[in-house]
Motif scaffolding. Structure first.
Motif, short mmCIF file in Angstrom:
data_model
loop_
_atom_site.label_atom_id
_atom_site.label_comp_id
_atom_site.label_asym_id
_atom_site.label_seq_id
_atom_site.Cartn_x
_atom_site.Cartn_y
_atom_site.Cartn_z
N PRO A 144 0.81 -1.23 0.00
CA PRO A 144 0.00 0.00 0.00
C PRO A 144 0.84 1.28 0.00
O PRO A 144 0.43 2.29 -0.58
N GLN A 145 2.02 1.23 0.61
CA GLN A 145 2.87 2.43 0.68
C GLN A 145 3.53 2.75 -0.66
O GLN A 145 3.93 3.89 -0.89
N ARG A 146 3.68 1.74 -1.50
CA ARG A 146 4.44 1.92 -2.75
C ARG A 146 3.61 1.67 -4.01
O ARG A 146 4.11 1.77 -5.12
N ARG A 147 2.35 1.31 -3.83
CA ARG A 147 1.49 0.94 -4.95
C ARG A 147 1.37 2.08 -5.97
O ARG A 147 1.42 1.87 -7.18
N GLN A 148 1.20 3.29 -5.47
CA GLN A 148 1.03 4.43 -6.38
C GLN A 148 2.24 4.61 -7.28
O GLN A 148 2.10 4.85 -8.49
N VAL A 149 3.45 4.46 -6.72
CA VAL A 149 4.66 4.57 -7.52
C VAL A 149 4.72 3.45 -8.55
O VAL A 149 5.05 3.67 -9.72
N ALA A 150 4.38 2.24 -8.12
CA ALA A 150 4.42 1.08 -9.03
C ALA A 150 3.48 1.27 -10.20
O ALA A 150 3.81 0.91 -11.35
N GLU A 151 2.30 1.83 -9.95
CA GLU A 151 1.34 2.04 -11.03
C GLU A 151 1.86 3.03 -12.06
O GLU A 151 1.67 2.84 -13.27
N VAL A 152 2.53 4.07 -11.60
CA VAL A 152 3.12 5.05 -12.54
C VAL A 152 4.24 4.41 -13.33
O VAL A 152 4.33 4.55 -14.56
N VAL A 153 5.12 3.69 -12.65
CA VAL A 153 6.26 3.06 -13.33
C VAL A 153 5.80 2.05 -14.36
O VAL A 153 6.35 1.97 -15.47
N SER A 154 4.76 1.30 -14.04
CA SER A 154 4.29 0.22 -14.93
C SER A 154 3.81 0.74 -16.28
O SER A 154 3.79 0.00 -17.27
N ARG A 155 3.44 1.98 -16.35
CA ARG A 155 3.01 2.55 -17.63
C ARG A 155 4.15 2.63 -18.64
O ARG A 155 3.92 2.71 -19.85
N TYR A 156 5.37 2.63 -18.14
CA TYR A 156 6.52 2.82 -19.01
C TYR A 156 7.38 1.57 -19.18
O TYR A 156 8.39 1.58 -19.89
N LEU A 157 7.00 0.47 -18.53
CA LEU A 157 7.78 -0.77 -18.64
C LEU A 157 7.05 -1.81 -19.47
O LEU A 157 5.84 -1.84 -19.51
#
Length: 298
Positions: A285-298
């Motif tokens: 939950p603490q890092r999910r938001q970052v992961a969602e943004v990163v996943s758009r570019y990987l």
């Protein structure tokens, strides 16, 4: 020899500094410069002029006089030329040389500031013990341009890769890691640290970055994250992901967006290291938001 080279050589041979400046000025766009164009002569022209002057003016006192005149008149091309040779005359009058260097580190012309930062690096490398305290003082200067010159100087000195200087160079950057100026920041983590300090002093730099990652200061944490957005961080992708994982829990948008940007760029270069960790972030939950943004570019 083309017309420019002939004109420049003749001016130097006649000890005509004004003619040297005139010849260089013709090679730049001057007041017609637009956008990022500094309006000054190009690097090869400046270096050619410096070469001719060094060959002609063999007396060190005379060379100092040339350099001082170049740096105390109004033409920006002349300032660049003077900065190329400023390290040559440091031993003549160190105090005056450092005063001139600081003045041009705060130039209104961005290209002159670039030359000043590189010159500061040469002088620091050649006279490390005596110049180091001067640059330490510059890190507290009111001008962001002068503080940024310390970043460039540190990077240039790090490229020489003297094994015993790493800790002191990193210490020089300590206060700048917390600097709020964007002009300082964009040249620090993703530029000086990633491309020079991490490359030449990897173990020391890794420990130093770990220290700043534990800081509560958002600018220090931003700089740590951005180290991994540049090519210098690719070799140390696993270590980078350790730090980025720590920083990804920061709730401040300024920090976590830097983490997302750096992680995405690192992931494009080293997907085998980054993707499994980003997958873990999605379940956190603490890092999910970052992961969602990163996943758009990987």
């Amino acid at each position: 020899m083309n017309t420019f080279e002939h004109e420049l050589a003749a001016a130097v041979e006649q000890d005509d500094l004004d003619a040297v400046i005139t010849a260089l000025a013709k090679r730049g766009s001057g007041s017609l410069a637009v956008g990022a164009d500094p309006g000054t002569a190009k690097v090869p022209d400046i270096l050619l002029a410096a070469k001719l002057i060094r060959s002609h003016v063999t007396d060190s006192a005379d060379l100092f006089a040339w350099v001082k005149q170049l740096l105390t008149q109004t033409d920006f091309s002349g300032h660049q030329l003077g900065l190329v040779m400023l390290s040559d005359v440091y031993d003549q009058k160190p105090t005056i040389v450092l005063q001139l260097l600081q003045r041009h580190a705060d130039s209104a012309n961005w290209a002159v500031r670039e030359y000043a930062g590189i010159c500061a690096g040469r002088i620091l490398d050649q006279h490390f013990t005596e110049v180091y305290p001067v640059l330490q003082a510059w890190t507290q200067h009111q001008s962001e341009n002068v503080r940024r010159a310390v970043v460039i100087a540190t990077m240039e000195t790090a490229k020489a890769n003297h094994p015993k200087r790493g800790a002191k160079l990193l210490k020089l950057l300590d206060p700048l890691m917390r600097d709020e100026s964007r002009y300082v920041r964009v040249n620090l983590g993703q530029f000086a640290v990633s491309l020079a300090l991490l490359k030449n002093y990897p173990d020391l730099t890794w420990k130093w970055l770990h220290k700043h990652a534990r800081s509560k200061n958002e600018f220090a944490r931003w700089n740590v994250a951005m180290v991994w957005s540049a090519v210098g961080g690719r070799k140390y992708a696993a270590e980078g992901m350790e730090l980025l994982t720590e920083l990804a829990a920061d709730e401040r948008r300024f920090v976590w967006r830097a983490v997302a940007s750096a992680t995405a760029k690192l992931g494009q270069a080293r997907p085998e290291v980054v993707k499994p960790i980003v997958k873990q972030w999605r379940a956190d939950p603490q890092r999910r938001q970052v992961a969602e943004v990163v996943s758009r570019y990987l």
